[in-house]
Design a protein around this motif. Structure first.
Motif, PDB file in Angstrom:
ATOM      1  N   ASP A 110      -9.999  13.016   9.727  1.00 34.55           N
ATOM      2  CA  ASP A 110      -9.767  12.394   8.413  1.00 34.55           C
ATOM      3  C   ASP A 110      -8.477  11.573   8.426  1.00 34.55           C
ATOM      4  OD1 ASP A 110     -12.065  13.377   7.320  1.00 34.55           O
ATOM      5  OD2 ASP A 110     -11.116  14.918   6.080  1.00 34.55           O
TER       6      ASP A 110
ATOM      7  N   LYS B 262     -10.966  -0.206   0.466  1.00 33.18           N
ATOM      8  CA  LYS B 262      -9.663  -0.821   0.704  1.00 33.18           C
ATOM      9  C   LYS B 262      -9.714  -2.320   0.399  1.00 33.18           C
ATOM     10  CE  LYS B 262      -5.523  -1.315   2.816  1.00 33.18           C
ATOM     11  NZ  LYS B 262      -5.530  -2.678   3.272  1.00 33.18           N
TER      12      LYS B 262
ATOM     13  N   TYR C 254      -3.214   9.987   6.630  1.00 31.66           N
ATOM     14  CA  TYR C 254      -2.876  11.200   5.887  1.00 31.66           C
ATOM     15  C   TYR C 254      -4.124  11.933   5.421  1.00 31.66           C
ATOM     16  CZ  TYR C 254      -0.382  14.182   2.580  1.00 31.66           C
ATOM     17  OH  TYR C 254       0.152  15.256   1.916  1.00 31.66           O
ATOM     18  N   ALA C 255      -4.154  13.230   5.666  1.00 36.38           N
ATOM     19  CA  ALA C 255      -5.278  14.047   5.181  1.00 36.38           C
ATOM     20  C   ALA C 255      -4.785  15.441   4.854  1.00 36.38           C
ATOM     21  CB  ALA C 255      -6.373  14.106   6.238  1.00 36.38           C
ATOM     22  N   THR C 256      -5.441  16.076   3.897  1.00 32.95           N
ATOM     23  CA  THR C 256      -5.087  17.453   3.567  1.00 32.95           C
ATOM     24  C   THR C 256      -6.350  18.298   3.459  1.00 32.95           C
ATOM     25  OG1 THR C 256      -5.251  17.281   1.161  1.00 32.95           O
ATOM     26  CG2 THR C 256      -3.185  16.595   2.138  1.00 32.95           C
ATOM     27  N   SER C 257      -6.157  19.591   3.585  1.00 36.41           N
ATOM     28  CA  SER C 257      -7.284  20.511   3.478  1.00 36.41           C
ATOM     29  C   SER C 257      -6.801  21.900   3.075  1.00 36.41           C
ATOM     30  CB  SER C 257      -8.015  20.581   4.814  1.00 36.41           C
ATOM     31  OG  SER C 257      -9.094  21.487   4.712  1.00 36.41           O
ATOM     32  N   THR C 258      -7.688  22.658   2.453  1.00 33.97           N
ATOM     33  CA  THR C 258      -7.369  24.052   2.165  1.00 33.97           C
ATOM     34  C   THR C 258      -7.919  24.934   3.273  1.00 33.97           C
ATOM     35  OG1 THR C 258      -9.434  24.324   0.952  1.00 33.97           O
ATOM     36  CG2 THR C 258      -7.495  23.712  -0.327  1.00 33.97           C
TER      37      THR C 258
ATOM     38  N   LEU D  78     -14.591   3.559   3.722  1.00 33.39           N
ATOM     39  CA  LEU D  78     -13.195   3.404   3.334  1.00 33.39           C
ATOM     40  C   LEU D  78     -12.754   1.935   3.424  1.00 33.39           C
ATOM     41  CD1 LEU D  78     -11.088   5.480   2.451  1.00 33.39           C
ATOM     42  CD2 LEU D  78     -10.350   5.687   4.827  1.00 33.39           C
ATOM     43  N   SER D  79     -13.291   1.215   4.421  1.00 33.11           N
ATOM     44  CA  SER D  79     -12.906  -0.194   4.600  1.00 33.11           C
ATOM     45  C   SER D  79     -13.310  -1.029   3.386  1.00 33.11           C
ATOM     46  CB  SER D  79     -13.549  -0.763   5.860  1.00 33.11           C
ATOM     47  OG  SER D  79     -14.959  -0.604   5.795  1.00 33.11           O
TER      48      SER D  79
ATOM     49  N   PHE E 292      -6.273   1.937   7.930  1.00 31.09           N
ATOM     50  CA  PHE E 292      -5.912   1.080   6.790  1.00 31.09           C
ATOM     51  C   PHE E 292      -4.531   1.410   6.243  1.00 31.09           C
ATOM     52  CE2 PHE E 292     -10.385   2.249   6.859  1.00 31.09           C
ATOM     53  CZ  PHE E 292     -10.941   1.019   7.171  1.00 31.09           C
TER      54      PHE E 292
ATOM     55  N   LEU F 235       1.348  12.067  -0.320  1.00 32.93           N
ATOM     56  CA  LEU F 235       2.421  11.730   0.607  1.00 32.93           C
ATOM     57  C   LEU F 235       3.777  11.925  -0.064  1.00 32.93           C
ATOM     58  CD1 LEU F 235       1.005   8.479   2.189  1.00 32.93           C
ATOM     59  CD2 LEU F 235       1.808  10.458   3.479  1.00 32.93           C
TER      60      LEU F 235
ATOM     61  N   THR G 108      -7.974   7.333   7.960  1.00 35.63           N
ATOM     62  CA  THR G 108      -7.156   6.628   6.969  1.00 35.63           C
ATOM     63  C   THR G 108      -6.090   5.769   7.640  1.00 35.63           C
ATOM     64  OG1 THR G 108      -5.569   8.439   6.743  1.00 35.63           O
ATOM     65  CG2 THR G 108      -7.450   8.470   5.250  1.00 35.63           C
TER      66      THR G 108
ATOM     67  N   MET H  70      -0.372   2.257   5.585  1.00 33.81           N
ATOM     68  CA  MET H  70       0.786   1.371   5.549  1.00 33.81           C
ATOM     69  C   MET H  70       1.561   1.498   6.844  1.00 33.81           C
ATOM     70  SD  MET H  70       0.780   3.999   3.555  1.00 33.81           S
ATOM     71  CE  MET H  70       1.425   5.618   3.504  1.00 33.81           C
TER      72      MET H  70
ATOM     73  N   LEU I  47       0.863  -1.180   0.000  1.00 38.06           N
ATOM     74  CA  LEU I  47       0.000   0.000   0.000  1.00 38.06           C
ATOM     75  C   LEU I  47       0.898   1.227   0.000  1.00 38.06           C
ATOM     76  CD1 LEU I  47      -2.980   1.096   0.437  1.00 38.06           C
ATOM     77  CD2 LEU I  47      -2.264   1.386   2.816  1.00 38.06           C
ATOM     78  N   GLU I  48       0.649   2.151  -0.910  1.00 42.80           N
ATOM     79  CA  GLU I  48       1.513   3.326  -1.013  1.00 42.80           C
ATOM     80  C   GLU I  48       0.915   4.493  -0.231  1.00 42.80           C
ATOM     81  OE1 GLU I  48       4.326   3.920  -2.859  1.00 42.80           O
ATOM     82  OE2 GLU I  48       4.170   5.887  -3.796  1.00 42.80           O
ATOM     83  N   SER I  49      -0.373   4.711  -0.412  1.00 44.74           N
ATOM     84  CA  SER I  49      -0.977   5.783   0.362  1.00 44.74           C
ATOM     85  C   SER I  49      -2.480   5.650   0.398  1.00 44.74           C
ATOM     86  CB  SER I  49      -0.572   7.143  -0.188  1.00 44.74           C
ATOM     87  OG  SER I  49      -1.499   7.598  -1.123  1.00 44.74           O
ATOM     88  N   ILE I  50      -3.043   6.174   1.442  1.00 51.29           N
ATOM     89  CA  ILE I  50      -4.488   6.243   1.560  1.00 51.29           C
ATOM     90  C   ILE I  50      -4.753   7.599   2.185  1.00 51.29           C
ATOM     91  CG2 ILE I  50      -4.328   4.866   3.693  1.00 51.29           C
ATOM     92  CD1 ILE I  50      -7.116   3.749   2.964  1.00 51.29           C
ATOM     93  N   SER I  51      -5.584   8.386   1.548  1.00 45.67           N
ATOM     94  CA  SER I  51      -5.731   9.743   2.060  1.00 45.67           C
ATOM     95  C   SER I  51      -7.113  10.327   1.816  1.00 45.67           C
ATOM     96  CB  SER I  51      -4.686  10.657   1.430  1.00 45.67           C
ATOM     97  OG  SER I  51      -4.973  10.845   0.072  1.00 45.67           O
ATOM     98  N   LYS I  52      -7.430  11.340   2.594  1.00 38.12           N
ATOM     99  CA  LYS I  52      -8.666  12.099   2.414  1.00 38.12           C
ATOM    100  C   LYS I  52      -8.322  13.579   2.293  1.00 38.12           C
ATOM    101  CE  LYS I  52     -12.469  10.748   4.576  1.00 38.12           C
ATOM    102  NZ  LYS I  52     -13.451  10.207   5.540  1.00 38.12           N
ATOM    103  N   THR I  53      -9.031  14.259   1.420  1.00 39.01           N
ATOM    104  CA  THR I  53      -8.765  15.676   1.207  1.00 39.01           C
ATOM    105  C   THR I  53     -10.071  16.454   1.168  1.00 39.01           C
ATOM    106  OG1 THR I  53      -6.751  15.242  -0.041  1.00 39.01           O
ATOM    107  CG2 THR I  53      -7.815  17.325  -0.475  1.00 39.01           C
ATOM    108  N   THR I  54     -10.079  17.617   1.779  1.00 34.21           N
ATOM    109  CA  THR I  54     -11.217  18.512   1.604  1.00 34.21           C
ATOM    110  C   THR I  54     -10.690  19.825   1.049  1.00 34.21           C
ATOM    111  OG1 THR I  54     -10.970  19.313   3.857  1.00 34.21           O
ATOM    112  CG2 THR I  54     -12.580  17.576   3.507  1.00 34.21           C
TER     113      THR I  54
END
Lengths: 458, 432
Positions: free
Chosen positions: B72, A122, B57-61, A118-119, B79, B322, B76, B81, A42-49
């Motif tokens: 957030d 995944k 990991y999470a990002t936001s503006t 998310l589960s 699950f 990331l 993540t 790494m 797994l390289e990355s799992i992310s959430k963005t707003t």
């Protein structure tokens, strides 16, 4: 949550009071989630707003544009855009005027990816990655999932207030096989609009692509040269988008006398069997929408009809400058960019030729399937197949290594001598232009046959 | 930032907050005329945390809603790494000049003037060329704090200017142009104009090419578009760790021509790729990649280095997600041959300035191929005209094993690559 609707109302009042030829604003709120694998890992799992907006102003032919994440001080931001526009405007503005539209366009979401846990995403991706790695001979792989939920508000000084929503899902997979220092890869790119469900059913396709990557190591390389080439719907769709579609974007054409001449309406570009269409109004596809980012209603535009150039893609500015009608093709990838002329769902209309008939009289040709990459520079294009076969004596014969096809689009369109009856739209694409990439689009075609196509090789 | 870090520390073992804000003012020209000016303000914050040994990991503006960002990231992490690295503690960073307050002082008038000058000089030489151009000033502020006391912060200014001209005759299209960038203002248009006019001059005639193997000179832009992309993946520590890099097992071995030397150098003053630390707060350094043909190092970020049981080389770069190993600025050492002498030594060959479609095909294996977008034919030591409808293909590892000549004409391409022209023999060329 940010109250976008309320901010929109405030902004709308500010826009109406500006001393400019035209002012518009966009507000946008979005949520993304992504999962990616590199190899087994797994390289990355992310959430963005993200929330942001922009203001675009037109004064005497000059444009100002201000984009921001900070939603305070809207009055100053609008004034700044107007000031910029006034600073450079020295002519008369040409901009197609249209009646204001106030509408809240509800998205027809079948299964919202944002509501899938998310589960579960995944778990699904684990299954896909296992499908790749259960194939022996795989060296490495890339697997990526992404979804985006977006709400946008469009406002302008004429009083338009349009709210639209959309959900996009994409899956990309690449399997790389290697043996004795040789490396081959096979890939897949799938996308859906407003619906997570099709994303659950890719097991078989992903397994096959891994097997294909391994098989490609053992197949011969084609000798470079000119061949009769049959393209599958995916590759033909990429061709029509990359090689021809971009030339139909009027922002390339409207201020360029020579290009205008090349793209004169009525000019013959291909045989009478050739019809090329761009249509955002065809529902449910990745490039579909009701209103573009200038508030223009989407249309179905015949770019080529019966072999002749009959239309092109417009924003309100290019339409006014070329004395034609806007086609609803002004799009921006997000609030950080102004809308520019873009394609939506671009395809070759199906003809009547069956695939069997198309290859029946080819003694020695190439069947190029799937897509690995493509690039164009006006008349010149190159694009790579993902899967390639030799055609011998009217039959699909042995697999060969992927090839790069290259040529001049005008000659190539003329050389399309057969168009199949099996239109298929590819939803996995993302288009790049003017630093705005990847914009959701779809493209498609039936199988097509091209005579004398230049194929790169050893 | 401190607030986010404090909230994250309550729910996770380790955390890192990364914030970047930028202001950008581009001036854009189209069809030989000023088209628009823009102002872009943007900001974003990224939270990386380690919870139960796993990365979230999470990002936001949105800077206001710290709790949402933490929630957030925690979601993540369930699950995520396995985190095999530690965030860096407080470090000292090399001093590298990448900010010049003068950039922001350049007025819109001056920027417009520069753009107009570029266009008028090129169109004066060739009135039928239609130019697109851009002049941009921008500034970035980057800050990182982590739960191990590490922190980093720097500002960068960037000024860029460039032109793209197209000349259309019938259905024949020619593309020319050049681009320059620096952390300081660029107030002279001479170099870009000179390069562009030279391209137009050489393209006055077209020349015929027959399909066969011949010598190819990759001019600096051509080196970027064909030879360097495969090397970037081969030197990526991640590719090496996966066993997918053709160079993975060749550390310390001579794989390339003895005259080939490449380093990654993020410490060149005022180069736009320079910086004191990477996006994980690890100090930057000069990293030799190839020295006299010998493979020297690979590029690592924290996580990849930990997995490979080595140290980060300060190449953890974020492209919206990331951190991942990525070069800062490749510098190829110059050779001794002038470009003119290189041309003179060739009986039949082509010069590749720009290649279309590179990066397709089996890049990992070193294969490249593409259509020559801008290139010239050499016959008996002289440039005889522009080539059209021509494709080249080859393998980087085969070509760079024996280089015919390395030029002394180093040039920056997009602030990322500094390279001379490189001449290789026996490159496969096909044409109709």
């Amino acid at each position: 949550m940010t109250d976008l609707q309320n901010i929109g109302q405030q902004l709308s009042e500010i826009l109406k009071k500006q001393n400019a030829d035209y002012v518009e604003a966009h507000l946008e709120e979005s949520q993304f989630s992504s999962i990616s694998y590199r190899g087994k890992q797994l390289e990355s799992i992310s959430k963005t707003t993200s929330v942001g907006g922009n203001v675009r102003a037109l004064v005497k032919g000059g444009w100002g544009f201000v984009s921001f994440n900070d939603l305070t001080g809207l009055q100053e931001k609008v004034e700044m855009a107007v000031k910029q526009a006034r600073f450079i405007g020295k002519e008369t503005s040409q901009f197609y005027e249209s009646k204001p539209v106030v509408e809240d366009v509800a998205a027809k979401i079948k299964e919202n990816p944002a509501l899938v846990p998310l589960s579960e995403k995944k778990q699904l991706l684990d299954e896909y990655n296992n499908a790749i790695w259960s194939t022996s001979g795989i060296q490495t792989s890339n697997l990526g999932y992404g979804d985006a939920n977006k709400k946008t508000i469009f406002l302008n000084s004429a009083g338009s207030f349009i709210t639209q929503e959309r959900a996009d899902v994409t899956v990309r997979a690449v399997a790389i096989a290697s043996k004795d220092g040789e490396v081959q890869q096979a890939g897949l790119s799938e996308g859906t609009r407003d619906d997570f469900r099709p994303i659950r059913k890719l097991h078989k396709e992903i397994k096959q692509l891994a097997q294909r990557a391994v098989e490609m190591l053992t197949v011969p390389t084609l000798k470079g040269g000119e061949y009769t080439v049959v393209l599958d719907p995916i590759l033909a769709g990429v061709f029509v988008h990359e090689a021809f579609g971009h030339l139909s974007e009027s922002d390339f054409v409207y201020e360029n006398a020579q290009l205008k001449e090349i793209m004169t309406l009525g000019k013959v570009f291909g045989g009478s069997h050739l019809n090329i269409i761009d249509s955002a109004s065809r529902p449910g596809l990745r490039g579909s929408f009701k209103y573009d980012d200038e508030g223009t209603r989407s249309t179905k535009t015949y770019l080529i009809r019966e072999g002749k150039l009959t239309g092109r893609l417009h924003s309100r500015e290019t339409a006014a400058k070329m004395h034609e009608k806007p086609t609803g093709n002004a799009r921006a990838i997000n609030y950080r960019h102004p809308p520019i002329v873009r394609m939506t769902n671009t395809y070759i209309e199906p003809g009547e030729c069956s695939f069997e008939d198309m290859i029946a009289d080819i003694k020695d040709g190439v069947y190029a399937k799937n897509w690995y990459g493509g690039q164009t520079s006006m008349e010149m294009f190159t694009f790579s197949s993902g899967e390639t076969y030799r055609i011998r004596n009217g039959k699909i014969a042995e697999m060969v290594r992927p090839v790069m096809l290259s040529g001049n689009v005008f000659n190539t369109l003329m050389n399309i001598d057969a168009i199949g009856d099996d239109l298929d739209m590819n939803q996995g694409g993302g288009c790049g232009k003017g630093g705005q990439s990847p914009l959701p689009v779809s493209n498609g075609s039936p199988h097509i046959r091209i005579l004398k196509c230049l194929v790169g090789g050893k | 930032m401190e607030e986010i870090l404090a909230l994250a520390k309550k729910v996770a073992e380790e955390a890192e907050v990364y914030m970047v804000s930028s202001e950008e003012t581009p001036v854009h020209f189209e069809s030989n005329r000023l088209k628009n000016t823009q102002y872009k303000q943007s900001q974003s914050v990224a939270l990386r945390l380690i919870k139960n040994g796993k990365t979230g990991y999470a990002t936001s503006t949105n800077m206001e809603n710290a709790q949402q960002l933490v929630d957030d990231a925690v979601a993540t992490a369930e699950f995520g790494m396995k985190a095999e690295f530690q965030f860096p503690a407080a470090k000292t960073f090399p001093k590298v000049a990448i900010f010049d307050g003068d950039v922001d002082k350049i007025s819109l008038e001056t920027m417009i003037q520069l753009g107009e000058e570029l266009i008028s000089k090129v169109t004066e030489y060739s009135p039928e060329v239609i130019c697109e151009g851009g002049v941009t000033k921008s500034s970035y502020q980057l800050s990182i704090v982590n739960s191990r006391g590490g922190q980093a912060s720097f500002m960068e200014s960037v000024f860029g200017l460039g032109i793209e001209g197209q000349r259309i005759r019938g259905t024949d299209m020619l593309f020319v142009g050049d681009y320059q960038s620096s952390c300081r203002p660029i107030l002279k248009t001479d170099d870009i104009v000179k390069t562009t006019i030279r391209q137009l001059e050489l393209a006055k005639r077209t020349a015929k090419v027959t399909s066969k193997q011949m010598s190819v000179i990759f001019a600096p832009d051509g080196v970027t578009s064909s030879l360097v992309l495969p090397l970037i993946s081969a030197f990526n520590g991640k590719t090496v760790l996966e066993g997918a890099s053709p160079l993975g097992k060749k550390l310390g071995e001579k794989v390339f021509d003895i005259n080939l030397t490449i380093e990654d150098n993020p410490l060149i003053p005022y180069n736009t790729s320079s910086r004191p630390c990477d996006d994980e707060g690890v100090p930057c350094q000069v990293t030799p990649l190839i020295t006299k043909g010998v493979v020297m190092n690979f590029l690592y970020d924290l996580q990849t280095a930990a997995r490979a049981k080595t140290k980060s080389t300060g190449h953890g770069q974020r492209q919206g997600g990331l951190p991942s190993p990525s070069p800062h600025a490749f510098v190829l050492s110059p050779g001794k041959v002038s470009f003119e002498d290189m041309v003179k030594s060739i009986d039949e060959g082509i010069i590749v300035e720009q290649l279309l479609g590179a990066g397709q095909g089996n890049m990992l294996g070193g294969d490249f191929s593409g259509n020559v977008l801008l290139g010239f034919k050499i016959e008996k030591g002289e440039i005889v005209g522009r080539v059209k409808d021509t494709m080249i293909s080859g393998n980087v590892y085969q070509l760079l094993k024996e280089i015919s000549a390395i030029g002394s004409d180093n040039k920056w391409v997009n602030g990322f690559l500094n390279t001379p022209s490189i001449c290789c023999s026996n490159v496969s060329v096909s044409s109709r």
